[in-house]
Every structure is written in structure tokens, then in C-alpha cells.
Scaffold this motif. Structure first.
Motif, PDB file in Angstrom:
ATOM      1  N   LEU A 143       0.748  -1.284  -0.234  1.00 15.17           N
ATOM      2  CA  LEU A 143       0.083  -0.088  -0.081  1.00 15.17           C
ATOM      3  C   LEU A 143       0.797   1.362  -0.010  1.00 15.17           C
ATOM      4  CD1 LEU A 143      -2.912   1.311   0.371  1.00 15.17           C
ATOM      5  CD2 LEU A 143      -2.561   1.163   2.627  1.00 15.17           C
ATOM      6  N   ASN A 144       0.574   2.200  -0.942  1.00 18.63           N
ATOM      7  CA  ASN A 144       1.389   3.481  -1.093  1.00 18.63           C
ATOM      8  C   ASN A 144       2.493   3.415  -1.222  1.00 18.63           C
ATOM      9  OD1 ASN A 144      -1.136   4.956  -0.578  1.00 18.63           O
ATOM     10  ND2 ASN A 144      -0.891   4.590   1.850  1.00 18.63           N
ATOM     11  N   HIS A 145       3.234   2.289  -1.686  1.00 17.21           N
ATOM     12  CA  HIS A 145       4.717   2.188  -1.573  1.00 17.21           C
ATOM     13  C   HIS A 145       5.084   2.427  -3.066  1.00 17.21           C
ATOM     14  CE1 HIS A 145       8.794   1.066  -0.528  1.00 17.21           C
ATOM     15  NE2 HIS A 145       8.662   0.142  -1.505  1.00 17.21           N
ATOM     16  N   LEU A 146       6.040   3.662  -3.420  1.00 13.67           N
ATOM     17  CA  LEU A 146       6.523   3.988  -4.710  1.00 13.67           C
ATOM     18  C   LEU A 146       5.159   4.196  -5.726  1.00 13.67           C
ATOM     19  CD1 LEU A 146       9.393   1.562  -4.769  1.00 13.67           C
ATOM     20  CD2 LEU A 146       9.591   3.846  -4.213  1.00 13.67           C
ATOM     21  N   CYS A 147       4.104   4.433  -5.037  1.00 14.09           N
ATOM     22  CA  CYS A 147       2.828   4.755  -5.934  1.00 14.09           C
ATOM     23  C   CYS A 147       1.884   5.355  -5.105  1.00 14.09           C
ATOM     24  CB  CYS A 147       2.413   3.352  -6.552  1.00 14.09           C
ATOM     25  SG  CYS A 147       1.731   2.311  -4.980  1.00 14.09           S
ATOM     26  N   GLY A 148       0.775   5.719  -5.855  1.00 14.93           N
ATOM     27  CA  GLY A 148      -0.271   6.568  -5.385  1.00 14.93           C
ATOM     28  C   GLY A 148      -0.170   8.087  -5.533  1.00 14.93           C
ATOM     29  N   LYS A 156       2.660  12.951  -6.613  1.00 15.85           N
ATOM     30  CA  LYS A 156       2.848  14.762  -6.478  1.00 15.85           C
ATOM     31  C   LYS A 156       4.038  14.990  -5.740  1.00 15.85           C
ATOM     32  CE  LYS A 156       1.560  18.856  -5.475  1.00 15.85           C
ATOM     33  NZ  LYS A 156       1.758  19.924  -6.701  1.00 15.85           N
ATOM     34  N   SER A 157       4.684  14.270  -4.732  1.00 20.89           N
ATOM     35  CA  SER A 157       5.681  14.811  -4.074  1.00 20.89           C
ATOM     36  C   SER A 157       6.921  14.498  -4.715  1.00 20.89           C
ATOM     37  CB  SER A 157       5.515  14.530  -2.382  1.00 20.89           C
ATOM     38  OG  SER A 157       5.328  13.012  -2.382  1.00 20.89           O
ATOM     39  N   HIS A 158       7.054  13.460  -5.494  1.00 18.86           N
ATOM     40  CA  HIS A 158       8.308  13.004  -6.042  1.00 18.86           C
ATOM     41  C   HIS A 158       8.417  13.639  -7.480  1.00 18.86           C
ATOM     42  CE1 HIS A 158       8.502  10.280  -2.578  1.00 18.86           C
ATOM     43  NE2 HIS A 158       9.853  10.484  -2.935  1.00 18.86           N
ATOM     44  N   GLN A 159       6.998  14.095  -8.318  1.00 25.07           N
ATOM     45  CA  GLN A 159       6.832  14.677  -9.481  1.00 25.07           C
ATOM     46  C   GLN A 159       7.238  13.451 -10.253  1.00 25.07           C
ATOM     47  OE1 GLN A 159       7.337  18.699  -9.892  1.00 25.07           O
ATOM     48  NE2 GLN A 159       6.421  19.154  -7.855  1.00 25.07           N
ATOM     49  N   LYS A 160       6.971  12.300 -10.296  1.00 26.61           N
ATOM     50  CA  LYS A 160       7.370  11.420 -11.260  1.00 26.61           C
ATOM     51  C   LYS A 160       6.393  10.096 -11.319  1.00 26.61           C
ATOM     52  CE  LYS A 160      10.760   8.678  -8.434  1.00 26.61           C
ATOM     53  NZ  LYS A 160      12.043   8.429  -8.124  1.00 26.61           N
ATOM     54  N   PRO A 161       6.326   9.423 -12.160  1.00 21.56           N
ATOM     55  CA  PRO A 161       5.217   8.358 -12.232  1.00 21.56           C
ATOM     56  C   PRO A 161       5.465   7.264 -11.081  1.00 21.56           C
ATOM     57  CG  PRO A 161       6.709   7.981 -14.081  1.00 21.56           C
ATOM     58  CD  PRO A 161       7.250   9.309 -13.492  1.00 21.56           C
ATOM     59  N   PRO A 162       4.154   6.553 -10.624  1.00 29.50           N
ATOM     60  CA  PRO A 162       4.402   5.445 -10.014  1.00 29.50           C
ATOM     61  C   PRO A 162       5.112   4.298 -10.632  1.00 29.50           C
ATOM     62  CG  PRO A 162       2.317   5.382 -11.087  1.00 29.50           C
ATOM     63  CD  PRO A 162       2.903   6.720 -11.498  1.00 29.50           C
ATOM     64  N   GLN A 163       5.789   3.464  -9.491  1.00 28.23           N
ATOM     65  CA  GLN A 163       6.103   2.069 -10.157  1.00 28.23           C
ATOM     66  C   GLN A 163       4.926   1.428 -10.465  1.00 28.23           C
ATOM     67  OE1 GLN A 163       8.874   0.295  -7.873  1.00 28.23           O
ATOM     68  NE2 GLN A 163      10.820   1.690  -8.345  1.00 28.23           N
ATOM     69  N   LEU A 220       4.613  27.088 -12.212  1.00 31.38           N
ATOM     70  CA  LEU A 220       6.200  27.694 -11.812  1.00 31.38           C
ATOM     71  C   LEU A 220       6.623  26.679 -11.144  1.00 31.38           C
ATOM     72  CD1 LEU A 220       5.061  30.814 -10.050  1.00 31.38           C
ATOM     73  CD2 LEU A 220       6.112  30.680 -12.124  1.00 31.38           C
ATOM     74  N   PRO A 221       7.912  26.448 -11.357  1.00 32.41           N
ATOM     75  CA  PRO A 221       8.636  25.070 -10.660  1.00 32.41           C
ATOM     76  C   PRO A 221       8.696  25.572  -9.285  1.00 32.41           C
ATOM     77  CG  PRO A 221      10.408  26.223 -12.542  1.00 32.41           C
ATOM     78  CD  PRO A 221       8.812  27.195 -12.520  1.00 32.41           C
ATOM     79  N   ASN A 222       8.721  24.558  -8.698  1.00 36.37           N
ATOM     80  CA  ASN A 222       8.579  24.427  -7.106  1.00 36.37           C
ATOM     81  C   ASN A 222       9.080  23.426  -6.349  1.00 36.37           C
ATOM     82  OD1 ASN A 222       6.062  22.272  -6.677  1.00 36.37           O
ATOM     83  ND2 ASN A 222       5.761  23.477  -8.465  1.00 36.37           N
ATOM     84  N   ARG A 223       9.513  23.559  -5.168  1.00 34.90           N
ATOM     85  CA  ARG A 223      10.027  22.369  -4.233  1.00 34.90           C
ATOM     86  C   ARG A 223       9.258  22.521  -2.958  1.00 34.90           C
ATOM     87  NH1 ARG A 223      15.497  21.070  -5.172  1.00 34.90           N
ATOM     88  NH2 ARG A 223      15.309  20.000  -3.424  1.00 34.90           N
ATOM     89  N   GLN A 224       9.384  21.116  -2.672  1.00 37.63           N
ATOM     90  CA  GLN A 224       8.850  21.160  -1.185  1.00 37.63           C
ATOM     91  C   GLN A 224       9.827  20.340  -0.164  1.00 37.63           C
ATOM     92  OE1 GLN A 224       4.954  19.913   0.475  1.00 37.63           O
ATOM     93  NE2 GLN A 224       4.430  19.896  -1.470  1.00 37.63           N
ATOM     94  N   LEU A 225      10.120  20.766   0.969  1.00 39.48           N
ATOM     95  CA  LEU A 225      11.031  20.027   1.624  1.00 39.48           C
ATOM     96  C   LEU A 225      10.613  19.771   3.096  1.00 39.48           C
ATOM     97  CD1 LEU A 225      14.406  22.083   1.232  1.00 39.48           C
ATOM     98  CD2 LEU A 225      13.687  19.650  -0.098  1.00 39.48           C
ATOM     99  N   LYS A 226      10.893  18.549   3.637  1.00 39.96           N
ATOM    100  CA  LYS A 226      10.584  18.687   5.043  1.00 39.96           C
ATOM    101  C   LYS A 226      11.908  18.701   6.060  1.00 39.96           C
ATOM    102  CE  LYS A 226       8.965  13.748   5.019  1.00 39.96           C
ATOM    103  NZ  LYS A 226       8.026  12.873   5.576  1.00 39.96           N
ATOM    104  N   VAL A 227      11.614  19.216   7.294  1.00 37.43           N
ATOM    105  CA  VAL A 227      12.990  19.528   7.932  1.00 37.43           C
ATOM    106  C   VAL A 227      12.404  19.176   9.512  1.00 37.43           C
ATOM    107  CG1 VAL A 227      14.653  21.293   8.535  1.00 37.43           C
ATOM    108  CG2 VAL A 227      13.303  21.660   6.538  1.00 37.43           C
ATOM    109  N   GLN A 228      13.365  18.463  10.015  1.00 45.30           N
ATOM    110  CA  GLN A 228      13.327  18.084  11.239  1.00 45.30           C
ATOM    111  C   GLN A 228      13.647  19.111  12.156  1.00 45.30           C
ATOM    112  OE1 GLN A 228      13.099  14.142  10.794  1.00 45.30           O
ATOM    113  NE2 GLN A 228      11.210  14.553  12.538  1.00 45.30           N
ATOM    114  N   VAL A 229      13.161  19.536  13.055  1.00 45.04           N
ATOM    115  CA  VAL A 229      13.445  20.665  14.124  1.00 45.04           C
ATOM    116  C   VAL A 229      13.310  20.090  15.457  1.00 45.04           C
ATOM    117  CG1 VAL A 229      13.072  22.486  12.647  1.00 45.04           C
ATOM    118  CG2 VAL A 229      11.299  22.085  13.908  1.00 45.04           C
TER     119      VAL A 229
END
Ligand code: 16G
Ligand code: ZN
Length: 529
Positions: A246-251, A256-263, A448-457
Motif C-alpha cells: 500500500l502507497n509504496h512507490l505509488c499513489g 505529487k511529491s516526487h513529481q514522477k510516475p508510480p512504479q 511555476l517550478p516548485n520544491r517542497q522539503l520537510k525539515v526536522q526541528v
């Protein structure tokens, strides 16, 4: 009255691990499945109280959506198919975190605060996704419901939006639809087939679609439903749960977040493809162009397609109704500009989370809301629905045809929640009716080109935001630092916000070139740490 003895006895069978603290977050409780048994039992209890208070059927959905298979979660669905009211979210958190010996007191507190009449009947409906842990956890919900004397119906496997639909149907006296899986399939399919019959250009190109089901519930439900609408569309399912996790490398979330097709999906150039998430309440589209480049069509572009189509229909019918589009800070700047400047549709921004968007969208005759991640729907006021029904009967020829179309579109949208299956059928119908290819749809505007990151604080709560999460209020200096960076670039925008579902801070940046984005996001991240 409550049988406190029985509650104590059964609660001990669903004991809370000592010291575990959980929060009813943006989409309910979510964590590792093994930590959730007590939460499920207690949400069964709470659903009964909420049902007694509202004198309505309440829903309980067991799912962790796009999160990993090992996780699970639970959320309550309010009478009109909406997310649980905020004051009850607090009760949910209190109840979930009460130590065993405090359970009774907390239950009584909630009942008193909310003036719950304990003599009132209660009815709860339950649904669950395909996670291995979901069946047992939903059984714990049922234990909670029954120990408080509530009646229930267990729908078993459902998509999240299907459960929202069931709750809505049951509380509107069947006016919205039949509260059965059959009723759901029939309502949507009938509207879809009628719409596609009206499409003049119904070549094969519009008749087939590849669907990545994230190895989740969407696959099961599409399989069941497929033959109802096959006249209008044939779907080819991938990641249907027969092999992958489930949800592994697909979905939808992965794409959306990797901006690439699912496996696990073979894509030929210019083929129309879409991905659902694990509980089928999100959808994104994509394709490969002739050069093999991947193009993502996210929630923003879906909202644009839908609202432009609705606007055209209204013009044709000759009705001036107010349409509003609701987005979040994550909406690509190009989409907002296109909606406002080209389509002349007012756009509003709310905080992240479906409840905020849904609520705002209810203010319009027609409210279209979508998160960039693909969760969304269109809401129609009762007045609009009645007006369009009348127009479909009274108007002449062309106008009548448009009104009929709109009537079917209204039926096709899930009015209770964003719904991948319903949205997919709406989109497919619109593309067929307008004779649009996926490339033409994509070309409405350029993201517009865009990037999302998550940061541990250390503590994400030090960051607080305002203006629908687009500006940081604390810590001091953070917003100024972002402003300094952003003003160096064209069409640029950036924000940071604490996640409502994970212990991370999210960073979003967009500007007119991808190279600058990488640079800027990295600098911004550095400043938070
Ligand atoms: C939940 C929300 C989704 C939101 C996401 C943000 C619902 C049903 N789902 O999945 O709308 O986009 O959280 O997560 O409300 P974040 O706060 O971790 O960024
Ligand atoms: Zn979901």
C-alpha cells in the motif's frame, strides 16, 4: 444512563499503553497501527455521544490514507458528511489520552459539557481501508459503540469518501442518494453515462484511462463499479493490491511529491493516467510527452478545468451565480493568476486541511475547492440545485441542454468530501465534452517550478503562522529572512509551516526557474535550523 461498570470492563480489554499521548490532528488520529486499539474503542464511545447529541448518524472511518501500510488512523464524520466539529476534536483528544481510571470521568464531562441526552438513540456507521490492521481495529470501534448502547452498521471495506457519502445520505432522508454501495455506484454512473452520451467527439481517445490505485481500496471499488460506467469509459487498473505494498512507490501522494510516475505502470507517450491515494480521496493526473518528459496535472489544474467548465455552462444557461475557488498556500502561483486574471474567478486561500477548504467553499452558490495534492470537490448550494433542476425542465434547446449537463455534473460530484472516483469521472466527462486532450488541458497554464522539503526541528511548535499559513509570525526574524530571499527572484514565493500530521516543518518555495528554487529552499531550510 451509561453502564459505567461495562465501560470499565471493556475498556480494560482495549487498554491504553501507559504514557502514550496522541492528538486528533488534521485528519483524525494517525500513528503506528499497534498503538491504536484503545483509540478505536474510545472513538466508538465518542461517536455514540456525538450521535446522541446531534440526533443523527455519525461515521467512523478507519484509515491512514497515503501513509505507510504499517500506520493506521481513525476519524469521525459529522452528520452532513463533514469533518468532526472542532470542539469535538478536543473531546476526542481528551478521551484518547485519558488514563484507564479517568475514562469514566472524561466521558461524563463530555456528556455534560455538550448537554448530551443519554436516553437518545445512537447510530454509527463504520468503514475501513485495506490495511491488514484495519479489520481488527474497526472491530474495536464496534466494541466501543455497543458498550454505550449504540446501534451500528459496518460497511466493511469502503473508500473514505464513500463513508462520507453514506453518512450524508442517511442524514438527509435519502434525498441525496441511497446509503448503499449500490446506491453510490448507480448515482455516479448514471450521471456519468448521461454526460458522456452528450459528448460529440467520443473517439476512442476519450474512452480509456490508466489508473494507479496505490495498492489500496480504490482498486477494489473501481473493479466493483467499472461495469456500471463502462459504456462511457474503460479503466485499466495498476497497483491494484495484488502484488505491491500500500502507497509504496505509488499513489497520488508519491506522484505529487516526487513529481514522477508510480512504479508498476507502463506509460506510452500522451496516454492519460491518474493516481489515487490509499483511501481514494485524492487524485492527480499525468502523462509523458513525445520526448518522454513527465507532466503532472495536480489539484490546482483540476480545479481550473472544473471551474472553467462550470462557468461556461452557467453562461450558456444564462444564470449569474457566484462561483468561488478555494485553494491553500500550496497552490501554484500560476494557477491562482490564471483563475483570477484569465478566468476572472475569485480565489480564496485557507489553511491546509480539508475542513478549512470545505467550510469556505460552502459560502458560494458554487464553491470549487482543491488542495494541490489532489483532494477536492465542488459544492452546490441547495438553491442552485433547485434552480438548475427547474431550468433543465423549462428552458429551450441549447440552454436546456446545458442545464441538463450541469444537473448531471452536480450529481456526479461527491458533496460530502473530495472523492477520487467521483473526481475522475467528472474530469473524464469534461474532457470528452470539451474534446480536450490531456496535453491541451495541461497547456492551460505553465506551473511555476516548485520544491517542497520537510525539515526536522527540535520543536516545530516554535513556528506559528498567519494569513492562511503564508506568513510566519514566530520565531522572530524568520519571516524577514524569507522575505529577503524571496525578493531576489522573479515570481517567487516561499513559506514554512509546522505539519499537522507529522513531527516536521514543511518548506515550500516556487519561482520562475527550477535552479533558483533548489538554492532558495536550501537557504530557507538552513535558516529554520
Ligand atoms: C491531511 C489532510 C490534507 C492535508 C494534509 C496536510 C484531510 C482529510 N486531510 O492529510 O487535506 O493536505 O493533511 O498534512 O484533511 P500536513 O499538515 O502534514 O502538511
Ligand atoms: Zn487520503
Amino acid at each position: 444512563d451509561m453502564d459505567l461498570g461495562a465501560i470499565t470492563k471493556y475498556s480494560a480489554l482495549h487498554a491504553k499503553p501507559n504514557g502514550l499521548i496522541l492528538q486528533y490532528g488534521t485528519a483524525g488520529f494517525r500513528t503506528k497501527a499497534e498503538h491504536l486499539d484503545h483509540v478505536m474503542f474510545r472513538m466508538g464511545l465518542l461517536a455514540v455521544l456525538r450521535s446522541k447529541q446531534t440526533k443523527s448518524t455519525i461515521g467512523v472511518m478507519v484509515t491512514a490514507s497515503h501513509n505507510p501500510e504499517e500506520d493506521n488512523g481513525v476519524k469521525l464524520v459529522d452528520p452532513l458528511g463533514e469533518m468532526l466539529a472542532p470542539s469535538w476534536e478536543e473531546h476526542a483528544t481528551c478521551l484518547a489520552n485519558a488514563e484507564e481510571q479517568d475514562m469514566q470521568r472524561v466521558l461524563i464531562d463530555i456528556s455534560e459539557k455538550e448537554a448530551v441526552n443519554l436516553q437518545q438513540d445512537a447510530f454509527v456507521v463504520i468503514g475501513r481501508d485495506t490495511r491488514p490492521s484495519s479489520e481488527k481495529l474497526s472491530q474495536s470501534v464496534i466494541d466501543g459503540v455497543t458498550v454505550l448502547g449504540g446501534q451500528f452498521h459496518d460497511y466493511g471495506l469502503l473508500t473514505t469518501p464513500q463513508l462520507h457519502y453514506m453518512v450524508y445520505c442517511r442524514n438527509t432522508g435519502g434525498r441525496y442518494g441511497k446509503a448503499t454501495i449500490e446506491g453510490y455506484y448507480q448515482k455516479l454512473s448514471k450521471a456519468f453515462v448521461e454526460l458522456t452520451k452528450q459528448a460529440s467527439c467520443s473517439g476512442d481517445e476519450y474512452r480509456s484511462l490508466k489508473v494507479d490505485c496505490a495498492n489500496g481500496i480504490g482498486a477494489l471499488k473501481l473493479r466493483e463499479m467499472e461495469h456500471y460506467f463502462s459504456q462511457g469509459l474503460s479503466v485499466q487498473l495498476f497497483n491494484d493490491g495484488s502484488k505491491g505494498k500500500l502507497n509504496h512507490l505509488c499513489g497520488a501522494d508519491f506522484v505529487k511529491s516526487h513529481q514522477k510516475p508510480p512504479q508498476g505502470m507502463e506509460i506510452k507517450s500522451n496516454e492519460r493516467c491518474c493516481s489515487f491515494d490509499g483511501d481514494a480521496d485524492r487524485i492527480v493526473y499525468y502523462y509523458h510527452d513525445a520526448d518522454g518528459h513527465f507532466h503532472l496535472i495536480d489539484g490546482d489544474k483540476i480545479a481550473t478545468l472544473i471551474s472553467s467548465f462550470l462557468k461556461e455552462l452557467l453562461v450558456e444557461i444564462g444564470e449569474s451565480l457566484n462561483i468561488g475557488v478555494v485553494q491553500t498556500a500550496y497552490a501554484n502561483g500560476s494557477s491562482t493568476r490564471y483563475l483570477e486574471e484569465v478566468m476572472k474567478v475569485p480565489v480564496y486561500c485557507t489553511k491546509t486541511g480539508v475542513k478549512h477548504l470545505h467550510h469556505k467553499a460552502q459560502e458560494f452558490d458554487i464553491g470549487v475547492y482543491f488542495e494541490a495534492n489532489g483532494h477536492g470537490t465542488a459544492l452546490f448550494s441547495t438553491a442552485v440545485e433547485m434552480k438548475i433542476k427547474q431550468s433543465a425542465e423549462q428552458l429551450e434547446d441549447k440552454k436546456r441542454k446545458a442545464a441538463k449537463m450541469l444537473e448531471n455534473i452536480i450529481d456526479l460530484f461527491n458533496q460530502a468530501a473530495g472523492d477520487a472516483i467521483s473526481d475522475m469521472l467528472v474530469i473524464e466527462a469534461i474532457l470528452a465534452l470539451k474534446g480536450l486532450t490531456v496535453q491541451q488541458w495541461d497547456a492551460l497554464y505553465t506551473d511555476l517550478p516548485n520544491r517542497q522539503l520537510k525539515v526536522q526541528v527540535a520543536d516545530r511548535r516554535v513556528i506559528s503562522t498567519t494569513n492562511a499559513e503564508r506568513q510566519a509570525v514566530t520565531p522572530p526574524g524568520l519571516q524577514e529572512a524569507i522575505n529577503d530571499l524571496v525578493k531576489k527572484y522573479k515570481l517567487s514565493r516561499a513559506f514554512v509551516r509546522p505539519s499537522g500530521t507529522e513531527d516536521v516543518v514543511r518548506v515550500y518555495a516556487e519561482a520562475d526557474s527550477q535552479f533558483k528554487i533548489g538554492y532558495k529552499a536550501a537557504e530557507t531550510t538552513h535558516n529554520i535550523n
